[in-house]
Design a protein around this motif. Structure first.
Motif, short mmCIF file in Angstrom:
data_model
loop_
_atom_site.label_atom_id
_atom_site.label_comp_id
_atom_site.label_asym_id
_atom_site.label_seq_id
_atom_site.Cartn_x
_atom_site.Cartn_y
_atom_site.Cartn_z
N GLU A 109 0.94 -1.21 -0.04
CA GLU A 109 0.00 -0.01 0.01
C GLU A 109 0.87 1.21 0.09
N GLN A 112 2.14 1.95 -3.52
CA GLN A 112 0.90 2.63 -4.40
C GLN A 112 1.01 3.89 -4.04
N GLN A 115 3.82 5.81 -5.26
CA GLN A 115 3.67 6.15 -6.82
C GLN A 115 2.67 7.45 -7.17
#
Length: 169
Positions: A109, A112, A115
């Protein structure tokens, strides 16, 4: 992971979602200043990153940041997730939630949200550091070194990045 490496590699050619002249000036100053001046300049960068044109959004981020510091992780996550639903282009909100996940060892997580942070703010040296630490923990030393080195191109006074590169991460 390759998406993040591509974002890091393209950091110089991509524009931040909020391309503020003040922030660009601070990054120029940070890359050229002495170590003693770096702390103040970094603090000013954090101030710009924490700012949001809607005071309520900035207040929620500040409260969630305090929640993280006090280890009220569940409350911080609830606040940040709600904030990101209403302000999905707020890079620092993504980074704070990534930090929360990092502290909890929720690497997938975290990555993510790193990113998304780097998509919106390609110069986010702290997001690069978290990514490097995760890759280091995964045994991907070359990727970690790359991310540490990239962070240093933005903020040459990061002790952890210098230390990691000196240790041949």
């Amino acid at each position: 992971m390759s998406e993040i490496l591509n974002l890091i590699a393209g950091r110089r050619s991509r524009r931040p979602a909020a391309d503020l002249a003040e922030l660009s000036q601070l990054f120029r100053r940070l890359s050229a200043c002495a170590a003693g001046e770096a702390v103040e300049t970094e603090d000013r960068i954090w101030g710009v990153w924490m700012h949001h044109p809607h005071r309520a959004a900035a207040a929620i981020l500040e409260t969630a940041t305090r929640d993280i510091a006090a280890r009220r992780y569940d409350i911080a996550e609830t606040r940040l997730t709600a904030l990101l639903r209403s302000a999905p282009l707020y890079p620092e909100a993504w980074h704070k939630r990534a930090t929360l996940y990092y502290l909890q060892g929720r690497d997938e997580e975290c990555v993510q949200d790193i990113q998304r942070t780097l998509e919106l703010e390609p110069r986010h040296f702290a997001a690069m550091l978290h990514f490097a630490e995760i890759r280091l923990g995964d045994g991907a030393g070359a990727e970690a070194r790359y991310a540490f080195a990239a962070a240093l191109t933005l903020h040459p006074h990061l002790p952890r990045a210098r230390e990691a590169l000196a240790d041949k991460a």
